[in-house]
Motif scaffolding. Structure first.
Motif, PDB file in Angstrom:
ATOM      1  N   ILE A  83       0.839  -1.200   0.000  1.00  0.00           N
ATOM      2  CA  ILE A  83       0.000   0.000   0.000  1.00  0.00           C
ATOM      3  C   ILE A  83       0.875   1.252   0.000  1.00  0.00           C
ATOM      4  O   ILE A  83       0.621   2.212  -0.739  1.00  0.00           O
ATOM      5  CB  ILE A  83      -0.939  -0.018   1.221  1.00  0.00           C
ATOM      6  N   ARG A  84       1.906   1.252   0.825  1.00  0.00           N
ATOM      7  CA  ARG A  84       2.787   2.423   0.909  1.00  0.00           C
ATOM      8  C   ARG A  84       3.467   2.701  -0.425  1.00  0.00           C
ATOM      9  O   ARG A  84       3.532   3.849  -0.875  1.00  0.00           O
ATOM     10  CB  ARG A  84       3.836   2.199   2.003  1.00  0.00           C
ATOM     11  N   ARG A  85       3.956   1.642  -1.074  1.00  0.00           N
ATOM     12  CA  ARG A  85       4.611   1.828  -2.368  1.00  0.00           C
ATOM     13  C   ARG A  85       3.655   2.416  -3.399  1.00  0.00           C
ATOM     14  O   ARG A  85       4.012   3.335  -4.134  1.00  0.00           O
ATOM     15  CB  ARG A  85       5.152   0.485  -2.870  1.00  0.00           C
ATOM     16  N   LYS A  86       2.429   1.895  -3.437  1.00  0.00           N
ATOM     17  CA  LYS A  86       1.452   2.395  -4.400  1.00  0.00           C
ATOM     18  C   LYS A  86       1.054   3.838  -4.089  1.00  0.00           C
ATOM     19  O   LYS A  86       0.847   4.651  -4.993  1.00  0.00           O
ATOM     20  CB  LYS A  86       0.216   1.490  -4.393  1.00  0.00           C
ATOM     21  N   ARG A  87       0.928   4.141  -2.795  1.00  0.00           N
ATOM     22  CA  ARG A  87       0.572   5.512  -2.416  1.00  0.00           C
ATOM     23  C   ARG A  87       1.645   6.500  -2.850  1.00  0.00           C
ATOM     24  O   ARG A  87       1.339   7.558  -3.427  1.00  0.00           O
ATOM     25  CB  ARG A  87       0.363   5.588  -0.904  1.00  0.00           C
ATOM     26  N   LEU A  88       2.898   6.139  -2.593  1.00  0.00           N
ATOM     27  CA  LEU A  88       3.997   7.018  -2.984  1.00  0.00           C
ATOM     28  C   LEU A  88       4.087   7.147  -4.496  1.00  0.00           C
ATOM     29  O   LEU A  88       4.355   8.235  -5.021  1.00  0.00           O
ATOM     30  CB  LEU A  88       5.317   6.487  -2.419  1.00  0.00           C
ATOM     31  N   SER A 138      -0.109  11.799  -0.153  1.00  0.00           N
ATOM     32  CA  SER A 138       0.364  11.792   1.230  1.00  0.00           C
ATOM     33  C   SER A 138      -0.528  10.867   2.044  1.00  0.00           C
ATOM     34  O   SER A 138      -1.634  10.502   1.622  1.00  0.00           O
ATOM     35  CB  SER A 138       0.314  13.197   1.831  1.00  0.00           C
ATOM     36  N   GLN A 139      -0.052  10.493   3.223  1.00  0.00           N
ATOM     37  CA  GLN A 139      -0.881   9.667   4.090  1.00  0.00           C
ATOM     38  C   GLN A 139      -2.170  10.380   4.456  1.00  0.00           C
ATOM     39  O   GLN A 139      -3.243   9.772   4.510  1.00  0.00           O
ATOM     40  CB  GLN A 139      -0.108   9.295   5.362  1.00  0.00           C
ATOM     41  N   VAL A 140      -2.069  11.667   4.696  1.00  0.00           N
ATOM     42  CA  VAL A 140      -3.256  12.440   5.071  1.00  0.00           C
ATOM     43  C   VAL A 140      -4.281  12.426   3.959  1.00  0.00           C
ATOM     44  O   VAL A 140      -5.481  12.209   4.184  1.00  0.00           O
ATOM     45  CB  VAL A 140      -2.854  13.893   5.416  1.00  0.00           C
ATOM     46  N   ALA A 141      -3.826  12.626   2.704  1.00  0.00           N
ATOM     47  CA  ALA A 141      -4.750  12.680   1.570  1.00  0.00           C
ATOM     48  C   ALA A 141      -5.434  11.333   1.349  1.00  0.00           C
ATOM     49  O   ALA A 141      -6.653  11.259   1.140  1.00  0.00           O
ATOM     50  CB  ALA A 141      -4.002  13.109   0.313  1.00  0.00           C
ATOM     51  N   LEU A 142      -4.633  10.244   1.381  1.00  0.00           N
ATOM     52  CA  LEU A 142      -5.224   8.927   1.160  1.00  0.00           C
ATOM     53  C   LEU A 142      -6.173   8.572   2.295  1.00  0.00           C
ATOM     54  O   LEU A 142      -7.274   8.040   2.061  1.00  0.00           O
ATOM     55  CB  LEU A 142      -4.121   7.881   1.031  1.00  0.00           C
ATOM     56  N   ILE A 176      -9.364   0.679  -0.472  1.00  0.00           N
ATOM     57  CA  ILE A 176      -7.946   0.959  -0.722  1.00  0.00           C
ATOM     58  C   ILE A 176      -7.553   0.478  -2.116  1.00  0.00           C
ATOM     59  O   ILE A 176      -6.843   1.184  -2.857  1.00  0.00           O
ATOM     60  CB  ILE A 176      -7.064   0.283   0.350  1.00  0.00           C
ATOM     61  N   GLY A 177      -8.025  -0.723  -2.472  1.00  0.00           N
ATOM     62  CA  GLY A 177      -7.708  -1.249  -3.800  1.00  0.00           C
ATOM     63  C   GLY A 177      -8.245  -0.365  -4.903  1.00  0.00           C
ATOM     64  O   GLY A 177      -7.557  -0.080  -5.890  1.00  0.00           O
ATOM     65  N   GLU A 178      -9.494   0.114  -4.750  1.00  0.00           N
ATOM     66  CA  GLU A 178     -10.091   0.984  -5.764  1.00  0.00           C
ATOM     67  C   GLU A 178      -9.365   2.330  -5.835  1.00  0.00           C
ATOM     68  O   GLU A 178      -9.104   2.855  -6.921  1.00  0.00           O
ATOM     69  CB  GLU A 178     -11.570   1.204  -5.439  1.00  0.00           C
ATOM     70  N   ARG A 179      -9.016   2.893  -4.665  1.00  0.00           N
ATOM     71  CA  ARG A 179      -8.372   4.211  -4.647  1.00  0.00           C
ATOM     72  C   ARG A 179      -6.976   4.179  -5.259  1.00  0.00           C
ATOM     73  O   ARG A 179      -6.567   5.113  -5.942  1.00  0.00           O
ATOM     74  CB  ARG A 179      -8.295   4.711  -3.196  1.00  0.00           C
ATOM     75  N   LEU A 180      -6.238   3.079  -5.033  1.00  0.00           N
ATOM     76  CA  LEU A 180      -4.858   2.993  -5.524  1.00  0.00           C
ATOM     77  C   LEU A 180      -4.738   2.193  -6.813  1.00  0.00           C
ATOM     78  O   LEU A 180      -3.642   2.049  -7.354  1.00  0.00           O
ATOM     79  CB  LEU A 180      -3.964   2.357  -4.451  1.00  0.00           C
ATOM     80  N   GLY A 181      -5.869   1.651  -7.295  1.00  0.00           N
ATOM     81  CA  GLY A 181      -5.818   0.888  -8.533  1.00  0.00           C
ATOM     82  C   GLY A 181      -5.107  -0.443  -8.392  1.00  0.00           C
ATOM     83  O   GLY A 181      -4.352  -0.855  -9.277  1.00  0.00           O
ATOM     84  N   ILE A 182      -5.330  -1.123  -7.261  1.00  0.00           N
ATOM     85  CA  ILE A 182      -4.697  -2.419  -7.014  1.00  0.00           C
ATOM     86  C   ILE A 182      -5.784  -3.491  -7.007  1.00  0.00           C
ATOM     87  O   ILE A 182      -6.813  -3.327  -6.357  1.00  0.00           O
ATOM     88  CB  ILE A 182      -3.966  -2.455  -5.657  1.00  0.00           C
ATOM     89  N   SER A 193      -8.376   7.767   9.786  1.00  0.00           N
ATOM     90  CA  SER A 193      -7.384   8.736  10.246  1.00  0.00           C
ATOM     91  C   SER A 193      -6.018   8.430   9.634  1.00  0.00           C
ATOM     92  O   SER A 193      -5.714   7.288   9.258  1.00  0.00           O
ATOM     93  CB  SER A 193      -7.268   8.694  11.771  1.00  0.00           C
ATOM     94  N   ALA A 194      -5.180   9.463   9.532  1.00  0.00           N
ATOM     95  CA  ALA A 194      -3.829   9.280   9.002  1.00  0.00           C
ATOM     96  C   ALA A 194      -3.008   8.364   9.916  1.00  0.00           C
ATOM     97  O   ALA A 194      -2.174   7.579   9.437  1.00  0.00           O
ATOM     98  CB  ALA A 194      -3.140  10.636   8.847  1.00  0.00           C
ATOM     99  N   SER A 195      -3.253   8.434  11.220  1.00  0.00           N
ATOM    100  CA  SER A 195      -2.507   7.578  12.144  1.00  0.00           C
ATOM    101  C   SER A 195      -2.881   6.111  11.948  1.00  0.00           C
ATOM    102  O   SER A 195      -2.029   5.217  12.040  1.00  0.00           O
ATOM    103  CB  SER A 195      -2.772   8.000  13.594  1.00  0.00           C
ATOM    104  N   TYR A 196      -4.156   5.850  11.652  1.00  0.00           N
ATOM    105  CA  TYR A 196      -4.576   4.472  11.408  1.00  0.00           C
ATOM    106  C   TYR A 196      -3.962   3.948  10.115  1.00  0.00           C
ATOM    107  O   TYR A 196      -3.514   2.796  10.046  1.00  0.00           O
ATOM    108  CB  TYR A 196      -6.095   4.390  11.341  1.00  0.00           C
TER     109      TYR A 196
END
Length: 502
Positions: free
Chosen positions: A12-17, A22-26, A55-61, A33-36
């Motif tokens: 997830i982190r790799r796809k987000r980057l 940013s963590q906040v945006a995703l 998460i899969g839909e948002r990051l295209g995974i 929450s960004a902390s979660y």
């Protein structure tokens, strides 16, 4: 011991980057929450269900890629490797194994493959040891060779140690040595030929295990076969329910197979009136699929990349059974019923006219992208406790063969006629709802003992409230601590242990 969650967070982190988020945006777009999200990306929180889909839909995974099931299998395989006595004294933390698989998945796959090859080789050595002790032809050849060598040795020692032999005696011993030597050659050639023939017939020790692994690698879901099943279903029945008489007619008319005849290559009738109706229909549908969709089944079997013809034949039979199950329980209808009735397996079996095991097995195949059912793992055990069929889940540690944990409800079910439920936690921290029920595979006659199995389904605790089996259970309470099986289990103080832990 660390948590055995699959390394989803790294992916997830790799796809987000890569997406420049940013963590906040995703986190904001996911409604968390960004902390979660930070805990998720560091593999400190399990995720599943709708959040995993979002998460899969948002990051295209793809969900299949994101769920980390292949990584979970690799982690479990490396765990089995480290539990082998050969690895005694080598201490690798579970977290280190997960990190390895997360960062270097090819290396993890290589280790898992090498361990499988090692396990096959070890089993092959055991088979050869057994043959050396019990094979009559091999024993005869070795006995003859040893006798010939003993005769040569005895004659040579006499010639060397007794100097005052007469010429006739010396000639007689030399002649005996020559005779034994000449007879030793064909005996040795026979032994070599015997092993050459064995090597020519050599195959993986467990073709069935190879087929199981291939099915598991495909999540036990084959979209092409689902399409084939829909087509064949409309060929044999236009009605909502399958008609046995029309099936008999279709088999006879199209393939000249009568209602009391076995399918090609089977030694006995499969449509016997002694079988329950659902079993007869299943056998008919499997036979129909094997003939009507031979090319499609063959193409799917080719993609499984099996190493032997025997494994391929087993795969074709398994794939024919898959199509038969899909014909009896069409995907969309069955999933709709499952959701409406909260995965009540007994009720689903009654509505579809199938057995508990058939309905449970069909639930495991509901993995269509964008229209998945609750992800279930599946286990079947015989009365001896041996596992005869398995489809694992991430975090659900299941041995590849042999027996499971005696604390699983799959064994409790043999002492009751109903469904046994249990909330369990595995050594790696995975929490699952386990449910089990015994089934009979045949209708016994007088004096005949029925063939009994216990069927167990398992789902991650996050999905438990979507099923009727979660009702009335304290899903957040103290679970039953279980393991995979005694040998690799790290619960050293367990009072149910039957083997010395590695």
């Amino acid at each position: 011991m660390g948590k055995s969650r699959t390394p989803i967070g790294v992916r997830i982190r790799r796809k987000r980057l890569a997406a420049g988020l940013s963590q906040v945006a995703l986190a904001r777009s996911l409604g968390i929450s960004a902390s979660y999200l930070n805990l998720i990306e560091n593999n400190k929180r399990s995720i599943g269900g709708k959040l995993l889909l979002r998460i899969g839909e948002r990051l295209g995974i793809d969900l299949e890629h994101l769920s980390g099931e292949s990584e979970a299998r690799t982690i479990a395989a490396i765990g089995d490797l480290m539990a082998d006595p050969l690895m005694s004294g080598i201490d690798i933390e579970q977290q280190a194994i997960r990190d390895l698989v997360a960062r270097f998945p090819e290396a993890g796959t290589a280790l898992a493959r090498l361990h499988r090859a090692y396990a096959d080789a070890s089993m092959e050595i055991e088979v050869l040891q057994h043959r050396l002790k019990s094979d009559p032809l091999l024993s005869q050849l070795l006995h003859e060779i040893l006798n010939r060598i003993a005769g040569i040795k005895s004659g040579a020692e006499i010639l060397a140690d007794i100097p005052d032999l007469t010429d006739d005696e010396r000639g007689r011993f030399i002649a005996n040595i020559n005779t034994e030597a000449r007879e030793l050659v064909p005996a040795t050639q026979g032994l070599v030929a015997y092993f050459d023939q064995t090597a020519a017939r050599q195959r993986p020790v467990s073709p069935l295990g190879e087929v199981d692994e291939a099915l598991i690698a495909n999540n036990n879901h084959f979209p092409d076969l689902e399409d084939i099943a829909d087509t064949l279903r409309h060929e044999v029945s236009k009605a909502s329910e399958l008609d046995e008489a029309r099936l008999v007619e279709a088999l006879h008319k199209r393939f000249d197979i009568t209602g009391d005849a076995a399918s090609a290559g089977e030694p006995r009738p499969t449509f016997s009136d002694a079988l329950p109706r659902h079993a007869r229909i299943f056998q008919m549908l499997r036979t129909y699929a094997a003939h009507a969709a031979a090319d499609g089944l063959s193409a799917t079997a080719d993609r499984l990349d099996l190493s032997t013809e025997e494994a391929r034949e087993l795969a074709l039979r398994a794939l024919s059974s898959y199509v038969a199950g899909a014909m009896m329980m069409p995907y969309d209808d069955f999933l709709g019923r499952a959701e409406a009735h909260r995965y009540d397996v007994e009720l689903l079996g009654t509505l579809a006219g199938v057995s508990f095991e058939q309905a449970a097995h069909r639930l495991v195949t509901l993995r269509r992208k964008g229209r998945e059912g609750v992800p279930f793992g599946f286990l079947r055990a015989d009365r001896s406790g041996r596992l005869t069929k398995r489809f694992p889940l991430p975090g659900l540690t299941i041995p590849g063969f042999g027996h499971g944990c005696p604390l699983w409800p799959i064994y409790d079910a043999f002492s009751t006629s109903g469904v046994v439920r249990q909330v369990s936690v595995f050594p790696g921290g995975g929490r699952f709802l386990l449910l089990a029920k015994t089934v009979s595979k045949q209708t016994p006659r007088f004096g005949q003992k029925p063939l009994m199995f216990s069927i167990m389904l398992a789902c991650d605790i996050v999905h438990a409230d979507r099923t009727v089996y979660g009702d009335g259970l304290d899903l957040g309470g103290a679970p039953v601590e279980v393991g995979p099986s005694c040998l690799p289990c790290p619960r050293l103080r367990c009072g149910h242990r039957q083997e010395i832990p590695v």
